[in-house]
Scaffold this motif. Structure first.
Motif, PDB file in Angstrom:
ATOM      1  N   GLU A  17       0.812  -1.082  -0.240  1.00 32.94           N
ATOM      2  CA  GLU A  17      -0.113  -0.068  -0.036  1.00 32.94           C
ATOM      3  C   GLU A  17       0.821   1.040  -0.032  1.00 32.94           C
ATOM      4  OE1 GLU A  17      -2.925  -0.039   2.989  1.00 32.94           O
ATOM      5  OE2 GLU A  17      -3.715  -2.102   2.208  1.00 32.94           O
ATOM      6  N   ASP A  29       2.140   6.793   0.175  1.00 34.79           N
ATOM      7  CA  ASP A  29       0.983   5.996  -0.357  1.00 34.79           C
ATOM      8  C   ASP A  29       1.139   5.731  -1.964  1.00 34.79           C
ATOM      9  OD1 ASP A  29      -1.605   4.595  -0.025  1.00 34.79           O
ATOM     10  OD2 ASP A  29      -2.533   6.424  -1.216  1.00 34.79           O
ATOM     11  N   ALA A  31      -0.900   4.645  -3.977  1.00 35.41           N
ATOM     12  CA  ALA A  31      -2.214   4.701  -4.705  1.00 35.41           C
ATOM     13  C   ALA A  31      -2.269   6.307  -5.008  1.00 35.41           C
ATOM     14  CB  ALA A  31      -3.288   4.330  -4.085  1.00 35.41           C
ATOM     15  N   SER A  32      -1.979   7.279  -3.992  1.00 36.94           N
ATOM     16  CA  SER A  32      -2.072   8.698  -4.139  1.00 36.94           C
ATOM     17  C   SER A  32      -0.962   9.471  -3.840  1.00 36.94           C
ATOM     18  CB  SER A  32      -3.407   9.067  -3.487  1.00 36.94           C
ATOM     19  OG  SER A  32      -3.238   8.873  -2.004  1.00 36.94           O
ATOM     20  N   GLY A  33       0.160   8.860  -3.149  1.00 40.79           N
ATOM     21  CA  GLY A  33       1.117   9.854  -2.624  1.00 40.79           C
ATOM     22  C   GLY A  33       2.352  10.254  -3.462  1.00 40.79           C
ATOM     23  N   THR A  35       3.267  11.519  -6.917  1.00 38.63           N
ATOM     24  CA  THR A  35       3.256  12.317  -8.345  1.00 38.63           C
ATOM     25  C   THR A  35       4.328  11.914  -9.156  1.00 38.63           C
ATOM     26  OG1 THR A  35       4.494  14.216  -7.584  1.00 38.63           O
ATOM     27  CG2 THR A  35       1.955  14.179  -6.895  1.00 38.63           C
ATOM     28  N   LYS A  39       7.909  10.710  -7.854  1.00 38.76           N
ATOM     29  CA  LYS A  39       8.636   9.651  -8.692  1.00 38.76           C
ATOM     30  C   LYS A  39       9.830   9.855  -9.152  1.00 38.76           C
ATOM     31  CE  LYS A  39       7.333   7.225 -12.375  1.00 38.76           C
ATOM     32  NZ  LYS A  39       6.354   6.376 -13.327  1.00 38.76           N
ATOM     33  N   LEU A  66       2.996   0.384  -8.445  1.00 36.65           N
ATOM     34  CA  LEU A  66       2.062   1.829  -8.617  1.00 36.65           C
ATOM     35  C   LEU A  66       0.989   1.387  -9.431  1.00 36.65           C
ATOM     36  CD1 LEU A  66       4.925   4.736  -9.147  1.00 36.65           C
ATOM     37  CD2 LEU A  66       3.163   4.633  -7.225  1.00 36.65           C
ATOM     38  N   ARG A  70      -2.972   1.535  -7.809  1.00 33.76           N
ATOM     39  CA  ARG A  70      -3.961   2.432  -8.371  1.00 33.76           C
ATOM     40  C   ARG A  70      -5.334   1.671  -8.961  1.00 33.76           C
ATOM     41  NH1 ARG A  70       0.826   6.346 -10.913  1.00 33.76           N
ATOM     42  NH2 ARG A  70       1.118   7.524  -8.873  1.00 33.76           N
ATOM     43  N   VAL A  73      -7.365   0.898  -5.928  1.00 35.17           N
ATOM     44  CA  VAL A  73      -8.011   1.927  -5.495  1.00 35.17           C
ATOM     45  C   VAL A  73      -9.260   2.272  -6.437  1.00 35.17           C
ATOM     46  CG1 VAL A  73      -7.908   4.435  -5.077  1.00 35.17           C
ATOM     47  CG2 VAL A  73      -6.172   2.731  -3.955  1.00 35.17           C
ATOM     48  N   SER A  74      -8.812   2.184  -7.882  1.00 37.28           N
ATOM     49  CA  SER A  74     -10.059   2.610  -8.583  1.00 37.28           C
ATOM     50  C   SER A  74     -11.099   1.583  -8.970  1.00 37.28           C
ATOM     51  CB  SER A  74      -9.414   2.834 -10.168  1.00 37.28           C
ATOM     52  OG  SER A  74      -8.643   1.845 -10.643  1.00 37.28           O
TER      53      SER A  74
END
Length: 86
Positions: A17, A29, A31-33, A35, A39, A66, A70, A73-74
């Motif tokens: 995660e 994170d 999934a969202s942390g 960018t 990266k 990653l 993602r 989560v989606s």
């Protein structure tokens, strides 16, 4: 706990995660942390400190982890046929 620089990121695997530093246990994170800019910075530092071969393996592992995070989560499951989706 003291923050380290650069972080000693643990190589991520599918199902993780977060990207975790083995030294200070800092977490990002997946999934969202992370960018594109974050990266790029992580990969640049990792390659500089670990060399191009190890850095390349880390980059591949990060990309896969990653994408999986993602997708999770989606709600996208690449193995499903789309049944049960609403």
């Amino acid at each position: 706990m003291e923050r380290c620089s650069p972080h000693a990121w643990r190589t991520p695997v599918v199902g993780d995660e977060a990207l975790v530093c083995d030294v200070c246990e800092s977490r990002l994170d997946l999934a969202s942390g992370i960018t594109a800019e974050v990266k790029a910075g992580i990969l640049s530092e990792y390659r500089r400190h670990n060399g191009p071969i190890v850095g390349g393996h880390f980059e591949e592992a990060l990309e896969v982890a990653l994408a999986a995070a993602r997708e999770r989560v989606s709600g996208v499951n690449p193995e499903s046929s789309g049944e049960g989706s609403a």
